[in-house]
Design an enzyme around this catalytic site. Sequence first.
Site, short mmCIF file in Angstrom:
data_model
loop_
_atom_site.label_atom_id
_atom_site.label_comp_id
_atom_site.label_asym_id
_atom_site.label_seq_id
_atom_site.Cartn_x
_atom_site.Cartn_y
_atom_site.Cartn_z
N HIS A 274 -31.19 -27.75 -26.60
CA HIS A 274 -31.77 -28.63 -27.62
C HIS A 274 -31.59 -30.07 -27.14
CE1 HIS A 274 -31.81 -25.40 -30.79
NE2 HIS A 274 -30.84 -24.93 -30.04
N HIS B 299 -24.81 -32.66 -31.94
CA HIS B 299 -24.92 -33.36 -33.23
C HIS B 299 -24.05 -34.59 -33.12
CE1 HIS B 299 -26.93 -29.99 -35.18
NE2 HIS B 299 -26.07 -29.18 -34.58
N ARG C 51 -33.14 -32.43 -28.49
CA ARG C 51 -33.39 -33.26 -29.69
C ARG C 51 -34.50 -34.28 -29.41
NH1 ARG C 51 -30.67 -29.43 -32.45
NH2 ARG C 51 -28.44 -29.61 -32.38
N PRO D 96 -24.09 -26.56 -37.40
CA PRO D 96 -23.59 -25.72 -36.31
C PRO D 96 -24.13 -26.17 -34.96
CG PRO D 96 -25.38 -24.62 -37.43
CD PRO D 96 -25.16 -25.91 -38.17
N GLY D 97 -23.34 -25.94 -33.93
CA GLY D 97 -23.79 -26.24 -32.56
C GLY D 97 -22.93 -27.32 -31.92
N ASN E 296 -36.83 -27.00 -32.62
CA ASN E 296 -36.36 -27.37 -33.96
C ASN E 296 -35.90 -28.82 -34.04
OD1 ASN E 296 -34.07 -26.92 -32.40
ND2 ASN E 296 -32.85 -26.18 -34.13
N HIS F 80 -33.89 -15.69 -31.74
CA HIS F 80 -32.54 -15.86 -32.30
C HIS F 80 -32.40 -14.71 -33.29
CE1 HIS F 80 -29.50 -18.63 -34.59
NE2 HIS F 80 -29.28 -17.35 -34.87
N LYS G 4 -40.43 -19.66 -29.77
CA LYS G 4 -39.06 -19.40 -30.23
C LYS G 4 -39.08 -18.98 -31.69
CE LYS G 4 -34.59 -19.48 -30.77
NZ LYS G 4 -33.70 -20.61 -30.88
N ASP H 193 -27.23 -23.02 -24.98
CA ASP H 193 -27.48 -23.39 -26.36
C ASP H 193 -26.88 -24.78 -26.63
OD1 ASP H 193 -28.39 -23.45 -28.93
OD2 ASP H 193 -27.19 -21.78 -29.66
#
Length: 427
Positions: A69, A297, A71, A311-312, A101, A180, A153, A293
């Site tokens: 990700h 954040h 972002r 999460p993450g 996402n 997922h 995805k 993954d």
Amino acid sequence: MSIRFDVDPKNYTLQGRVLIGSTITEVSLVIRDGVVAKACMGYTCKEGKVARIEGSRVVLPGAIDMHVHLRGLKLSYKEDEETGTLAAAAGGITFVVDMPNTSPRINNMRALSEKLASLRQKAYVDYGVYIGYTRNLMELDGMLREKRVLGLKLYPEDLQLIDEKVTSILRNHKKVLVVHCEHPQYISENCQQGERSRCRPVLSEVKCVNEFLDVFKSVKTHITHVTSSRLLLKAKAHGFTVDTCPHYVLLDRSYERRLGCIAKVNPPLRSPNVRDKLLKHLASGMVDAWATDHAPHSITEKQQSFQDCPPGFPGLEVSLRLLFTLVNRGLLSLWDAVMLTNYNPRRILGLSRYGCFKPGCIASFTVVDLKREGVIDSSKFFSKAKYTPFEGFKYRGEPIATIVRGFFVYADGYAPMKPRLTGDGID
Ligand code: DOR
Ligand code: ZN
């Protein structure tokens, strides 16, 4: 011994020990415009200046991370295409596939163009993207036409929406469905710190395959971030490919209990028993790919209460260090590591010429020093997310240089050069 070379990145000769099959051999690779133009055994041929990789270092096919990700766009406060790909370069990763996402979601042509423009401008490593689900079949078809779009995805909330119309478009484009796999009816969010594995159990992963089996069987399906041997064996038995992440084979739920938000992730960390079995399957060659993954954040978001924090966590700068440590521990061979990071991802994503050593191959390589040791230190991350549940982990085996299309995008702790990632062509 420095690994920074004064060469013209568009035309030089890379010499060093490379891993071909399971043997390490001295090779010269003439690189022209990001492609291997000529390959000779030994240090016999040369064109332009020479960059010789010496000592115990080995040149490996460029690592591909199938689940990242980056972002960017409106989520650039968490990470952007520049810092995310710099983190990849510093982690020895030459190619990332970005998840949809972000904000806006990458499920329409407009957002996709914006995302691709931003990547084109900022990326330090090669990239592809996955698109997110949309009901609009015209948009879906249009997005899948883009070369850099490598697949669709699906998140748990999308699983019920997929039908034959969607899968037939995906089949037409020969692109992969990345899932997922947690069944939405078997997951909840009411668990305390250290207990999330009970709210999002292994059972939810197994039920996901059971219920959506027909959809998955109708396309090329890849199940991402498997956390358990139960899901792994089931997915493999049906002919799907799978990846797992460093945290599912090296951490367990006691980290969630101790570190809270820093170790909160979906799917959650499992029991030591589940983790150990998965590690055994990784060692026995059942897992196709090693993905991070990487899900950064902001630290402020991570400082909220355990219930509220997202999460993450980031993974790009620890992934290969941890994998090479497993190689040094004798759990995997170096060849296994290359299967997990290059050969299989290449096959799954359809990147046939990526990071190989023959004439015509794209000259993207990961240089590893298997003897170099260190300690994971998130304050040194290029990622904006400067924390990790692996803080303080000792590793042995470090990616010390990253070559993307002939460019040294990372060497000796620096990110000295931005590569020329020409056009929108992926190969
Ligand atoms: O832990 C996670 N973080 N799991 C996901 O599925 C999404 C990801 C994110 O985007 O932060
Ligand atoms: Zn993810």
